[in-house]
Design a protein around this motif. Structure first.
Motif, PDB file in Angstrom:
ATOM      1  N   SER A 138       0.845  -1.195   0.000  1.00  0.00           N
ATOM      2  CA  SER A 138       0.000   0.000   0.000  1.00  0.00           C
ATOM      3  C   SER A 138       0.880   1.244   0.000  1.00  0.00           C
ATOM      4  CB  SER A 138      -0.902   0.015   1.231  1.00  0.00           C
ATOM      5  OG  SER A 138      -0.120   0.257   2.391  1.00  0.00           O
ATOM      6  N   ARG A 139       0.264   2.373  -0.243  1.00  0.00           N
ATOM      7  CA  ARG A 139       0.985   3.647  -0.140  1.00  0.00           C
ATOM      8  C   ARG A 139       1.596   3.798   1.241  1.00  0.00           C
ATOM      9  NH1 ARG A 139      -3.216   8.084  -2.616  1.00  0.00           N
ATOM     10  NH2 ARG A 139      -3.232   7.319  -4.752  1.00  0.00           N
ATOM     11  N   GLY A 140       0.816   3.453   2.261  1.00  0.00           N
ATOM     12  CA  GLY A 140       1.283   3.564   3.642  1.00  0.00           C
ATOM     13  C   GLY A 140       2.487   2.689   3.910  1.00  0.00           C
ATOM     14  N   ASP A 141       2.522   1.491   3.318  1.00  0.00           N
ATOM     15  CA  ASP A 141       3.676   0.609   3.492  1.00  0.00           C
ATOM     16  C   ASP A 141       4.945   1.273   2.964  1.00  0.00           C
ATOM     17  OD1 ASP A 141       2.008  -1.429   4.515  1.00  0.00           O
ATOM     18  OD2 ASP A 141       1.703  -2.292   2.511  1.00  0.00           O
ATOM     19  N   VAL A 142       4.845   1.883   1.794  1.00  0.00           N
ATOM     20  CA  VAL A 142       6.009   2.547   1.199  1.00  0.00           C
ATOM     21  C   VAL A 142       6.446   3.720   2.065  1.00  0.00           C
ATOM     22  CG1 VAL A 142       6.873   3.832  -0.807  1.00  0.00           C
ATOM     23  CG2 VAL A 142       5.411   1.817  -1.141  1.00  0.00           C
ATOM     24  N   ILE A 143       5.508   4.523   2.519  1.00  0.00           N
ATOM     25  CA  ILE A 143       5.835   5.676   3.369  1.00  0.00           C
ATOM     26  C   ILE A 143       6.508   5.208   4.653  1.00  0.00           C
ATOM     27  CG2 ILE A 143       4.838   7.534   4.784  1.00  0.00           C
ATOM     28  CD1 ILE A 143       4.867   8.243   1.831  1.00  0.00           C
ATOM     29  N   ARG A 144       5.910   4.247   5.336  1.00  0.00           N
ATOM     30  CA  ARG A 144       6.477   3.756   6.604  1.00  0.00           C
ATOM     31  C   ARG A 144       7.896   3.228   6.423  1.00  0.00           C
ATOM     32  NH1 ARG A 144       1.194   2.627   7.305  1.00  0.00           N
ATOM     33  NH2 ARG A 144       1.259   0.568   6.333  1.00  0.00           N
ATOM     34  N   HIS A 145       8.102   2.404   5.416  1.00  0.00           N
ATOM     35  CA  HIS A 145       9.425   1.808   5.217  1.00  0.00           C
ATOM     36  C   HIS A 145      10.450   2.821   4.707  1.00  0.00           C
ATOM     37  CE1 HIS A 145       7.277  -1.975   5.707  1.00  0.00           C
ATOM     38  NE2 HIS A 145       8.462  -2.522   5.911  1.00  0.00           N
ATOM     39  N   SER A 146      10.013   3.799   3.957  1.00  0.00           N
ATOM     40  CA  SER A 146      10.944   4.778   3.397  1.00  0.00           C
ATOM     41  C   SER A 146      11.401   5.821   4.401  1.00  0.00           C
ATOM     42  CB  SER A 146      10.287   5.488   2.207  1.00  0.00           C
ATOM     43  OG  SER A 146       9.941   4.559   1.217  1.00  0.00           O
ATOM     44  N   PHE A 147      10.534   6.169   5.334  1.00  0.00           N
ATOM     45  CA  PHE A 147      10.842   7.275   6.238  1.00  0.00           C
ATOM     46  C   PHE A 147      11.142   6.874   7.671  1.00  0.00           C
ATOM     47  CE2 PHE A 147       8.648   9.301   2.730  1.00  0.00           C
ATOM     48  CZ  PHE A 147       9.425  10.435   2.511  1.00  0.00           C
ATOM     49  N   LYS A 148      10.916   5.623   8.051  1.00  0.00           N
ATOM     50  CA  LYS A 148      11.049   5.255   9.469  1.00  0.00           C
ATOM     51  C   LYS A 148      12.443   5.481  10.007  1.00  0.00           C
ATOM     52  CE  LYS A 148      11.735   0.300   8.852  1.00  0.00           C
ATOM     53  NZ  LYS A 148      11.134  -1.004   9.051  1.00  0.00           N
ATOM     54  N   SER A 149      13.473   5.302   9.238  1.00  0.00           N
ATOM     55  CA  SER A 149      14.837   5.510   9.719  1.00  0.00           C
ATOM     56  C   SER A 149      15.252   6.980   9.702  1.00  0.00           C
ATOM     57  CB  SER A 149      15.833   4.685   8.912  1.00  0.00           C
ATOM     58  OG  SER A 149      15.874   5.170   7.587  1.00  0.00           O
ATOM     59  N   LEU A 150      14.437   7.819   9.088  1.00  0.00           N
ATOM     60  CA  LEU A 150      14.778   9.247   8.968  1.00  0.00           C
ATOM     61  C   LEU A 150      14.172  10.100  10.063  1.00  0.00           C
ATOM     62  CD1 LEU A 150      14.340   9.587   5.123  1.00  0.00           C
ATOM     63  CD2 LEU A 150      16.456   9.166   6.377  1.00  0.00           C
ATOM     64  N   LEU A 151      13.234   9.564  10.801  1.00  0.00           N
ATOM     65  CA  LEU A 151      12.549  10.349  11.845  1.00  0.00           C
ATOM     66  C   LEU A 151      13.203  10.206  13.196  1.00  0.00           C
ATOM     67  CD1 LEU A 151       8.844   9.697  10.839  1.00  0.00           C
ATOM     68  CD2 LEU A 151      10.235  11.697  10.355  1.00  0.00           C
TER      69      LEU A 151
END
Length: 151
Positions: A138-151
């Motif tokens: 899902s869109r949310g899966d991509v967002i979560r995996h792409s940004f989780k290490s950046l926050l």
């Protein structure tokens, strides 16, 4: 990062023999809005979304949509809507599901997945490996995996 690192493997799906009643039941039970449709070999044959069902049950005439997307409805018969919704429940999923499915391979790169989801304006992408459905992103899966290490 590749699709298999992002995807969910517990895919909620329907078979090509199921009815819209079954689809609606899964939408409600799992709080989702779309499902892959598979054959008996777990091969992706179609995709059904809430939008496909809305197009079927929606009024098919007497609707005017102007350039600003305001909808003006000329009064119609309310029973027609109830009849269409009742009829929809007993339809085979393949009668209104989209047969041309946008999907990705199991080893597709995340940036390409993000581009497809964004450019095609879709919410989910089925993932295949060797012609078999193995996951969904899902869109949310991509967002979560792409940004989780950046926050």
């Amino acid at each position: 990062m590749q699709a298999h690192e992002i995807m969910k493997t517990d895919v909620i799906k329907v078979t090509e023999q199921e009815s819209i009643r079954s689809v609606i039941g899964k939408f409600i039970e799992h709080q989702i809005s779309g499902l892959p449709v598979v054959n008996d070999k777990n091969q992706l044959v179609a995709y059904i979304s809430d939008g496909d069902i809305m197009r079927f049950i929606g009024k098919h005439k007497d609707i005017i949509i102007d350039t600003f997307y305001y909808v003006n409805v000329i009064k119609g018969d309310d029973d027609e809507f109830e009849q269409r919704t009742q009829k929809a429940l007993d339809l085979n999923v393949m009668s209104i599901a989209r047969k041309k499915v946008i999907k990705v391979a199991w080893d597709e790169e995340a940036e390409n997945i993000a581009a497809v989801l964004g450019n095609k304006r879709i919410k989910k992408l089925p993932v295949e490996k060797d012609g078999v459905l193995v996951g969904i992103i899902s869109r949310g899966d991509v967002i979560r995996h792409s940004f989780k290490s950046l926050l």
